[in-house]
Motif scaffolding. Structure first.
Motif, mmCIF file in Angstrom:
data_model
loop_
_atom_site.group_PDB
_atom_site.id
_atom_site.type_symbol
_atom_site.label_atom_id
_atom_site.label_comp_id
_atom_site.label_asym_id
_atom_site.label_seq_id
_atom_site.Cartn_x
_atom_site.Cartn_y
_atom_site.Cartn_z
ATOM 1 N N GLY B 206 -4.125 -5.402 2.356
ATOM 2 C CA GLY B 206 -4.124 -6.655 3.107
ATOM 3 C C GLY B 206 -4.820 -6.562 4.448
ATOM 4 N N GLU B 207 -5.653 -5.539 4.636
ATOM 5 C CA GLU B 207 -6.247 -5.318 5.957
ATOM 6 C C GLU B 207 -7.748 -5.599 6.001
ATOM 7 O OE1 GLU B 207 -3.764 -1.744 8.082
ATOM 8 O OE2 GLU B 207 -5.319 -1.165 6.649
ATOM 9 N N PRO B 224 -4.386 -7.580 9.800
ATOM 10 C CA PRO B 224 -4.176 -8.186 8.483
ATOM 11 C C PRO B 224 -5.309 -9.170 8.157
ATOM 12 C CG PRO B 224 -2.139 -8.241 9.754
ATOM 13 C CD PRO B 224 -3.235 -7.817 10.694
#
Lengths: 329, 329
Positions: B206-207, B224
């Motif tokens: 999710g980065e 994020p």
């Protein structure tokens, strides 16, 4: 899923807004984002319209402009556009000389373009592309799939339409260009349809899908990843065998990336394919290398070979001014 | 590592062979693959030479041709070319009017181009590009990195060189174009250098890396993954703040893909960026959207903004005929 988006529901419209804004010298967008069309039309010319699911950009919208398409209808990602999109596009660009639909052979596309043809007030004919030699029937198609060779068909039809060829002659030319064209693809990774959120298929770390379709449909076989030369050999063999006795002379080659493969690798594959074709007596006299008929971010590529004659070569060389192809202008 | 290659040692030469073969109307390759250069040179014109590590294609080789570079020197992937490559290129294309090196600000490139300049027999000047506002110093650079804005600098210098501008005037123009240009990038995934075999860096599911460099160097922060509009807002803000009071008027925008992001997403990002720029009084009058300065198969994009004046606009619009950019010819 890692994508540069705001919401899956608005990907297509936001992307189209950016697309027509970036190319406002060439294009305008239709009401409700049903189609993109040339900003200026040529009266008396047969109108050329294509379309299909999105996710294959620059196909088809990137090929709208002088010397190529008059309009393109984008469906949602990997989903056929609806008949009212093609109907709206036809009404917007038909100048009285008739309309030619250029349709990749997938059941949804074929059905929806057929419905639009029936509803249209003007005369409509259709050229179906089915250049993929990998499989005879597939997940979304009865008969061979239409893949990257569609670019060549759209280019030569566009040039011929500019020259004033009539609808029946264009239909015949399109069929002939498609019949002279063969493609085959390979995937190293899957792609992820935004609305699904997960990869379309799974490939092991050391695997590739030989003969993959442009929506990630299965190909001929799943095999261990091998060298570029061996992959090129399998593609060239499949295509040349399919041409049979005709496999000789000058050819157009499209070494097409599916979206996630660096240009370095595509040129390396082109190098391998060109040498292998040469040994079989096929000389590459025209070519394109790059991401033209993509499958979102899929890693992999396809090889397209069109056997050329003087007319096809001349039409390929004719001026074109679209977002994705431009020369002579 | 999944790549379409035969062996890591031969990627560059096989890819270059395919590249010059596909574009043999424009390019030839130098001995030992040291450089690619225009097939036909223009006597009396200042020679423009760029280069750098490979893996950023089409930069720089794809920008060799009429109206842009005379030669480009490709290093191994993400590795500076050696001084003898630049020297050989300069000897091949210098027609007596001097040579201008266009160098992205990385220590290896700067050092090797400097050495080549000292060894060259003809007069040599250098334009250094450092358009990346993300960080002030980085893994491979003292001072700001040269990234996608280099394309704009090469284009306007190429046009001005065709018009006959002399070496000192070109150097001044290049510095001015670079000073009018700012970029910032974001990565959603890493890329894999073939010789390393593993990803350059790791990003969580999710980065994203905000402010990433074109070799995967760290940017401002790892955060994020957020929406396209929020990403565009951060890039536009960083660039506009850096321009300060000058941030208004007409601009060239390059919404550049790093290689692994679909065109759909790039146009969507362009749409977001253009709107945000508009709210700040910056009007996009010229633009490019696509994969032009890549990082192999990295997913992500960069935004480049150049504040235009009449001269820069005219030089951008001038005819160009290279593998990756072509218009007016």
């Amino acid at each position: 899923m890692k994508k540069l988006i705001n919401a899956t529901e608005t990907i297509l419209t936001e992307s189209l807004d950016g697309f027509v804004s970036a190319h406002r010298d060439i294009l305008v967008v239709g009401d409700e984002h049903k189609f993109v069309r040339r900003a200026s039309l040529k009266p008396g010319k047969v109108a050329l319209i294509s379309g299909g699911g999105s996710g294959h950009e620059p196909l088809h919208g990137g090929f709208v402009g002088l010397g190529m398409l008059d309009a393109a209808c984008p469906g949602q990602v990997f989903t056929s556009p609806t008949p009212d999109q093609m109907l709206a596009a036809a009404e917007a660009v038909d100048s009285g000389a008739g309309t030619l639909f250029i349709v990749k052979n997938y059941e949804g596309d074929v059905m929806n373009f057929e419905m639009a043809a029936e509803m249209a007030t003007g005369e409509v004919m259709t050229v179906l592309t089915d250049d993929d030699v990998a499989v005879e029937t597939s997940t979304f198609s009865t008969g061979r799939r239409g893949v990257a060779g569609t670019l060549f068909v759209e280019k030569v039809l566009g040039a011929a339409a500019e020259e004033g060829l009539d609808l029946a002659a264009l239909k015949a030319l399109g069929d002939r260009a498609n019949a002279a064209t063969r493609s085959m693809g390979v995937a190293l990774t899957s792609c992820t349809v935004p609305a699904a959120g997960t990869p379309t298929f799974e490939l092991g770390e050391g695997e590739m899908e030989m003969g993959v379709g442009i929506h990630g449909e299965p190909g001929r076989r799943r095999v261990p990843l091998t060298s570029a030369s061996e992959i090129a050999e399998e593609m060239v063999t499949a295509i040349a065998d399919d041409f049979g006795d005709k496999a000789r002379g000058e050819a157009f080659v499209l070494l097409n990336g599916f979206g996630g493969t660096p240009l370095m690798e595509l040129y390396l594959m082109f190098n391998a394919a060109q040498q292998l074709l040469g040994r079989r007596g096929i000389t590459v006299s025209r070519c394109l290398v790059g991401n033209y008929v993509t499958s979102l971010e899929m890693a992999g590529c396809s090889l397209t070979v069109t056997l050329l004659d003087d007319e096809l070569t001349r039409l390929w060389d004719a001026p074109v001014h679209t977002p994705a192809l431009r020369w002579g202008v």
